[in-house]
Each structure stands twice: as structure tokens, then as C-alpha cells.
Write a protein that holds these residues in place. Structure first.
Motif, PDB file in Angstrom:
ATOM      1  N   CYS A  20       0.840  -1.195   0.000  1.00  0.00           N
ATOM      2  CA  CYS A  20       0.000   0.000   0.000  1.00  0.00           C
ATOM      3  C   CYS A  20       0.879   1.250   0.000  1.00  0.00           C
ATOM      4  O   CYS A  20       2.053   1.215   0.365  1.00  0.00           O
ATOM      5  N   TRP A  21       0.284   2.352  -0.405  1.00  0.00           N
ATOM      6  CA  TRP A  21       1.058   3.595  -0.501  1.00  0.00           C
ATOM      7  C   TRP A  21       1.466   4.117   0.873  1.00  0.00           C
ATOM      8  O   TRP A  21       2.494   4.795   1.017  1.00  0.00           O
ATOM      9  N   THR A  22       0.694   3.779   1.899  1.00  0.00           N
ATOM     10  CA  THR A  22       1.074   4.181   3.256  1.00  0.00           C
ATOM     11  C   THR A  22       2.379   3.514   3.667  1.00  0.00           C
ATOM     12  O   THR A  22       3.294   4.173   4.173  1.00  0.00           O
ATOM     13  N   CYS A  23       2.491   2.206   3.461  1.00  0.00           N
ATOM     14  CA  CYS A  23       3.711   1.491   3.830  1.00  0.00           C
ATOM     15  C   CYS A  23       4.894   1.930   2.980  1.00  0.00           C
ATOM     16  O   CYS A  23       6.021   2.030   3.463  1.00  0.00           O
ATOM     17  N   LYS A  29       7.515  -2.660   5.602  1.00  0.00           N
ATOM     18  CA  LYS A  29       7.035  -3.828   4.886  1.00  0.00           C
ATOM     19  C   LYS A  29       5.513  -3.785   4.801  1.00  0.00           C
ATOM     20  O   LYS A  29       4.842  -3.149   5.606  1.00  0.00           O
ATOM     21  N   CYS A  30       4.950  -4.485   3.834  1.00  0.00           N
ATOM     22  CA  CYS A  30       3.500  -4.530   3.665  1.00  0.00           C
ATOM     23  C   CYS A  30       3.123  -5.905   3.170  1.00  0.00           C
ATOM     24  O   CYS A  30       3.776  -6.456   2.278  1.00  0.00           O
ATOM     25  N   ASP A  31       2.075  -6.498   3.753  1.00  0.00           N
ATOM     26  CA  ASP A  31       1.648  -7.826   3.299  1.00  0.00           C
ATOM     27  C   ASP A  31       0.700  -7.750   2.107  1.00  0.00           C
ATOM     28  O   ASP A  31       0.264  -8.783   1.595  1.00  0.00           O
ATOM     29  N   GLU A  32       0.350  -6.518   1.703  1.00  0.00           N
ATOM     30  CA  GLU A  32      -0.440  -6.272   0.487  1.00  0.00           C
ATOM     31  C   GLU A  32      -1.867  -6.794   0.580  1.00  0.00           C
ATOM     32  O   GLU A  32      -2.521  -7.034  -0.435  1.00  0.00           O
ATOM     33  N   LYS A  33      -2.358  -6.984   1.787  1.00  0.00           N
ATOM     34  CA  LYS A  33      -3.738  -7.426   1.943  1.00  0.00           C
ATOM     35  C   LYS A  33      -4.697  -6.321   1.502  1.00  0.00           C
ATOM     36  O   LYS A  33      -4.405  -5.137   1.630  1.00  0.00           O
ATOM     37  N   ALA A  50      -5.132   2.371  -2.992  1.00  0.00           N
ATOM     38  CA  ALA A  50      -5.656   2.501  -4.347  1.00  0.00           C
ATOM     39  C   ALA A  50      -4.663   1.926  -5.356  1.00  0.00           C
ATOM     40  O   ALA A  50      -3.442   1.991  -5.152  1.00  0.00           O
ATOM     41  N   PRO A  51      -5.164   1.358  -6.452  1.00  0.00           N
ATOM     42  CA  PRO A  51      -4.241   0.773  -7.448  1.00  0.00           C
ATOM     43  C   PRO A  51      -3.381   1.822  -8.146  1.00  0.00           C
ATOM     44  O   PRO A  51      -2.261   1.523  -8.554  1.00  0.00           O
ATOM     45  N   ASP A  52      -3.918   3.043  -8.279  1.00  0.00           N
ATOM     46  CA  ASP A  52      -3.164   4.090  -8.962  1.00  0.00           C
ATOM     47  C   ASP A  52      -2.362   4.923  -7.967  1.00  0.00           C
ATOM     48  O   ASP A  52      -2.794   5.160  -6.835  1.00  0.00           O
ATOM     49  N   GLU A  65       4.544  16.373   3.224  1.00  0.00           N
ATOM     50  CA  GLU A  65       3.413  16.748   4.071  1.00  0.00           C
ATOM     51  C   GLU A  65       2.595  15.524   4.471  1.00  0.00           C
ATOM     52  O   GLU A  65       2.188  15.378   5.626  1.00  0.00           O
ATOM     53  N   MET A  66       2.364  14.620   3.516  1.00  0.00           N
ATOM     54  CA  MET A  66       1.620  13.397   3.828  1.00  0.00           C
ATOM     55  C   MET A  66       2.401  12.518   4.798  1.00  0.00           C
ATOM     56  O   MET A  66       1.824  11.900   5.701  1.00  0.00           O
ATOM     57  N   ALA A  67       3.719  12.447   4.627  1.00  0.00           N
ATOM     58  CA  ALA A  67       4.545  11.651   5.549  1.00  0.00           C
ATOM     59  C   ALA A  67       4.410  12.174   6.974  1.00  0.00           C
ATOM     60  O   ALA A  67       4.273  11.387   7.924  1.00  0.00           O
TER      61      ALA A  67
END
Length: 576
Positions: A20-23, A29-33, A50-52, A65-67
Motif C-alpha cells: 500500500c502507498w502508506t507502507c 514492509k506490507c503484506d499487500e492485503k 488505491a491501485p493508482d 506533508e503526507m509523511a
């Protein structure tokens, strides 16, 4: 050793390129669930999945800023993560005075009601008052130190010249949370020793003490929840130690139902502690760990000249609790078929690339770090396999390729361990041997048997790996050899027999894969452990084996796995 699992639960130790974009933004790491990954779900933060590519992921000011926004969200949600666990603790507010039914809880029971709401460990040092308690509590606390603690943790023998176990006594005397958790356990084992456990009044007293413990824990957590954890680091460590005690006690004596709630609470608290320092997001796990240990100090000087020092109570408690938590997390992952929650910490905390690792599992649970890390790798492989199977993309050749380095590492460790004698006591403790009772009784130190214990775990890890890769094949030559070696070690080399309680997981793995001719050997090892009331996890392991044995041939060899065995009786069993 770390294995790279392509398109699976782990992409990298520090960042995710497909998650995910957050990870990705947090370089985690991200398990992509879908729709929410486990990492974001655990932190209770927004999972941008989101996919995009989002517009703010521009490598510039909007991304920065998002970080910062996500960092704030992680910190703001910290108290909610702890409160999730509180919902699982029995809310006995109506019975906060657990003696209102008129029963006498025993002579000189302490009244801690005035201490609730703020564990004294959460107050400034100069605000701590005297914690008065009766003689019965003094007896129980000493019984815990002299008898219960060595039984529960026979490998834990910190050097007396470095403070030994004095940190436990210090915490019991100064912390209502720790003292109540200790009294609950000591009351039970003391009743077992006096053969009075069947007495209804004794049992009621113990249950009342457990309710007291939950209440004190809840109130202490609330103090942390309404403030910043940096203001209460020492108290938070004491709460962490108490949670780990309660988990062990409930599993051993009362119930198998609450271990996940306790484990999740401890994981959330550990995370808060590690990331409580400034600039924590940019620091590595080893740096965060060492920084926290430093802030829990300074070490205590025991001579006026200042030439000898030992760790503070909180430093020792944190290292001990962290070891238990990492161990429990690894075993839980084998039950849940998920990656260990602390997997990304294993390399930094259990590795020894630059000297002694900061967490020593051998000193607490008797098994070398390297082998338990490999058990975690097998759990990762199992989680990856299950994810691929659900997606219909499992490639058996790829599975074998990923398993091969794990097997090679286990085989290598076993070869080294087989040629290594039991560890000798530390040189600086040799002169102290003459003061010990077991020196005169010529009994073997449990600490000297960690090489044998680690061999048991390594053989069990090979069995676990075999099931993940090749399915359920008890008649396989290598499977039979590993089961046989575990039986030989447990029956003839590791002493006393009660040490089996520290190896419930490998014992259960071997038993489930044992052929009919060996069933009596496993039953005999359990029957020899008396009284049954203090060996509940080992007996639960035998119950699991019996269920597997009864259903031989009823399940396809490729569909049966160890996680299914652990869940076979309708509950999730943590064999620790």
C-alpha cells in the motif's frame, strides 16, 4: 538468515515496493492485503491502497506533508491500540471490591484499592509512597522468587555479580501492577504445593487476586492512555512485564482464550516504547532498542567508589520481557499461519553481527537465537504458501527453492550443536557455585543444557519445514529420524523430566508426526509429570497429539498441516 519471499508477505526488511502507498511512504514492509494491510490495521491508521499512484506521491512537498501527517496519525492512535486490548480484559468494575461477598480472602490480604488508578511506578520517584502489605504476601513473594520463577524459567540465571534477579524483587516491592501479577501466580502454585488447591475458599481467593490484577492493569493503562508514554517509560515497562506474566499464568493454569489479547497488547506497548524517542521513524530498530534501554537507566552503582554497576530494574525487565514477547510472537505465527509481527526486528535484535545480540532468547527460554529465527522463517514460508494458494498462484518449485536455504541452515546448526558439549557456567560465577544448594546435591544446571534443548527445537523446525514443503508424511525417513532424535533427547539426555514443560511446542510437533509405535513414549513422558495442574501446556500438547492419532488417514496428507493440528480442538493453542 532472512529469506526473500517474492510477491508474498515480506518484500524487504525496511520498505515495500508493491504494498500500500502508506507502507511505501513509511518505508515499511506490507503484506499487500486488501482492502487494508495488516501493518496499517495494527497501527489503526489510514491504509492508502488505491491501485493508482496518489497525486501526493510526488517526491516533493506534498509527499513530505503526507509523511508528516501519517507520523502524527501513528502517534495519535497509540492509545487506541492499547484500548483495543482493554476490551478483552474482564471488566469487573462492579466487583472492584472482590471481597464484597463476605468470604475471607486469606490472612492479611493487602488492600490496594487506594493505589488503583495510578500504579506507583507511574509517579515521579519522589512521589512513591510505602507499599504496605501483610506477612502472607511476604511469604508468597519469596515463594515466587525461590520456587515459581525457577520452575517457569529454569534457564533464566542472570549473573549474581550483575544484579541477578534483584530487579524482580525491586518491582514487586514498588509496583502494585507487578506485585498483583506475582501474587496471583504464587497463590496458585503455593496451593498446589500444600495440596489445598481443591479447597473452594483457596480457589476463590486466587480468582479474587486475578480480578485485582486485571483492575490494577486497566487503571495503570488508563494513566498512560491519557498522557504521553514518554512521561511514563518506567511504568510502561512494568506493565509490559506484568502482561507477559499474566499471559504465561493464564496459559499454564486458567484459560487458553485470552493469549491473543495479551499478546496484541504487549506488541502494541512494545511498539510505543520503541518509537517513543524523537526522530524514531528515521532510526533503525537496534538504535531504537539501545536508546530505550539507555533512557530506562542509568545503571545502579553498588559500591560507593562506583567501580561496579548492574542494570536498573527497568532495563532488566525490558530485556526479559522483550525476549518473551519475541518468542511468543514466533510460536503464535506457527498457529495463526501469519508472519511473526516482530519479524522485521529479528535481524537487529536476535542477530550478532556486531557482537552480542541485544535480546538473548537462550538465556530466557533455553533455545539459541539462530534456531528460533529459523522457526520464524518457516512460519514466514508457511504464510507465503497459504497466500499463494488462496490466490491460485502456488509454484511448488519456488516453494522448494525458498525452503532449501532454511533447511541447509538448520542442518548446519544441528551439526555444530551435536559436536558441542553443554555450556559451562560463566567463569565469574564459578566461585559462587559453592553457595548454591544444587552444588551440594550434584544436580545439573538447566542452563548447561541449552545446547540439548536447542537441538530439540532444531529437529522440530525441520519437521515443521517438511510439512510446509512436502505435506503430512509421518512415514518419511527424515521425518522418522527427526522424531526419533527428539524422543531420544527428551527421554535420555535432558534432565530433569520437568524440563519438558519448556519445550511444549517441539514436543507437540514431534508427537503429531509420530508413528503408532511411538505413541506410548509420548504418553509416558507426560504421565511422568506430576502434579498435572502445573503441566497444563504439555498435557494440552498430548491432547492435540491424541486427536491427530485418532484421525490418521481421515485427512489428505497434502491438506493437513501443523496449524490445523493446533486448532483441532476448537481453540487456538499457544504452547509456551
Amino acid at each position: 538468515m532472512d529469506i526473500d519471499f517474492p510477491q508474498g508477505p515480506r518484500q524487504s526488511a525496511t520498505r515495500s515496493s508493491n504494498g500500500c502507498w502508506t507502507c511505501r511512504l513509511r518505508r515499511k514492509k506490507c503484506d499487500e492485503k486488501q482492502p487494508v494491510c495488516d501493518t496499517c490495521a495494527t497501527l489503526l491508521i489510514t491504509c492508502h491502497n488505491a491501485p493508482d499512484k496518489p497525486e501526493w506521491m510526488d517526491g516533493g512537498p506534498r509527499q513530505e506533508e503526507m509523511a508528516e501527517r501519517i507520523k502524527r496519525e501513528v502517534k495519535e492512535k497509540a492509545h487506541f491500540r492499547l484500548r483495543r486490548w482493554e476490551r478483552h480484559i474482564p471488566n469487573d468494575s462492579a466487583s472492584s471490591d472482590s471481597r464484597s461477598d463476605g468470604r475471607n480472602p486469606g490472612p492479611e490480604q493487602p488492600d490496594i484499592s487506594s493505589q488503583r488508578g495510578a500504579d506507583c511506578t507511574l509517579l515521579p520517584d519522589d512521589a512513591r509512597g510505602s507499599l504496605g502489605f501483610g506477612r502472607s504476601d511476604t511469604v508468597l513473594l519469596m515463594f515466587y522468587l525461590e520456587n515459581v520463577l525457577p520452575f517457569l524459567f529454569p534457564f533464566y540465571r542472570p549473573s549474581p555479580l550483575e544484579g541477578g534477579k534483584s530487579w524482580i524483587l525491586e518491582m514487586m516491592l514498588s509496583s502494585a501492577v507487578v506485585r498483583q501479577a506475582t501474587l496471583s501466580q504464587s497463590s496458585y502454585f503455593f496451593s498446589v504445593a500444600r495440596r489445598t488447591l481443591s479447597c473452594e475458599a483457596i480457589w476463590d481467593t486466587m480468582l479474587a487476586q486475578i480480578k485485582e490484577t486485571f483492575e490494577v492493569l486497566r487503571q495503570s493503562l488508563e494513566v498512560i492512555n491519557v498522557s504521553n508514554i514518554t512521561e511514563h517509560l518506567h511504568g510502561a515497562v512494568r506493565i509490559l512485564a506484568s502482561i507477559m506474566q499474566l499471559q504465561r499464568f493464564e496459559i499454564a493454569v486458567l484459560s487458553l482464550d485470552n493469549w491473543r489479547a495479551h499478546l496484541n497488547a504487549a506488541l502494541a506497548l512494545l511498539e510505543q516504547l520503541l518509537y517513543s524517542s524523537e526522530n524514531a521513524e528515521e532510526a533503525g530498530v537496534r538504535v531504537l532498542f539501545d536508546s530505550l534501554v539507555d533512557r530506562l537507566g542509568p545503571p545502579t552503582w553498588i559500591l560507593p567508589s562506583g567501580c561496579v554497576q548492574f542494570p536498573s530494574a527497568e532495563q532488566a525487565a525490558f530485556r526479559f520481557s522483550a525476549a518473551l514477547l519475541i518468542f511468543d510472537d514466533i510460536i503464535a505465527s506457527t498457529v495463526l499461519q501469519e508472519r511473526p509481527k516482530l519479524y522485521e526486528y529479528h535481524g537487529s535484535l536476535l542477530g550478532a553481527a556486531d557482537g552480542e545480540p541485544p535480546v538473548n532468547l537462550e538465556a530466557v527460554v533455553g533455545c539459541h537465537n539462530c534456531v528460533l529465527r529459523l522457526v520464524g522463517e518457516v512460519a514466514m514460508l508457511d504464510a507465503w504458501k497459504q497466500q499463494c494458494r488462496r490466490a491460485g498462484s502456488l509454484n511448488m518449485m519456488e516453494l522448494v527453492d525458498l525452503a532449501t536455504p532454511i533447511k541447509d541452515a538448520l542442518d548446519k546448526h544441528l551439526s555444530l550443536l551435536a559436536s558441542r558439549p553443554g555450556a559451562n557456567p560463566n567463569a565469574d560465577e564459578d566461585i559462587l557455585d559453592v553457595f548454591r544448594q544444587d552444588y551440594w546435591q550434584q544436580s545439573r544446571y538447566p542452563a548447561s543444557q541449552t545446547t540439548l534443548v536447542t537441538r530439540v527445537w532444531a529437529h522440530a523446525a525441520l519437521l515443521y519445514l517438511s510439512v510446509v514443503v512436502s505435506g503430512w508424511q509421518p512415514a518419511n525417513t527424515e521425518v522418522r529420524e527427526n522424531v526419533g532424535r527428539i524422543v531420544e533427547l527428551l527421554s535420555h539426555e535432558i534432565s530433569p523430566p520437568a524440563m519438558l514443560r519448556t519445550m511444549a511446542w517441539p514436543f507437540c510437533v514431534a508427537g503429531c508426526l509420530a508413528e503408532p509405535a511411538r505413541e506410548s513414549e509420548f504418553r509416558g513422558m507426560v504421565d511422568a509429570l506430576q502434579p498435572p495442574s502445573v503441566f497444563r501446556t504439555v498435557r494440552k500438547a498430548l491432547d492435540i497429539m491424541e486427536d491427530v492419532w485418532r484421525n490418521r488417514g481421515a485427512v489428505d496428507s497434502m491438506s493437513r498441516d501443523l496449524a490445523a493440528c493446533f486448532r483441532s480442538q476448537g481453540d487456538l493453542v499457544l504452547l509456551v
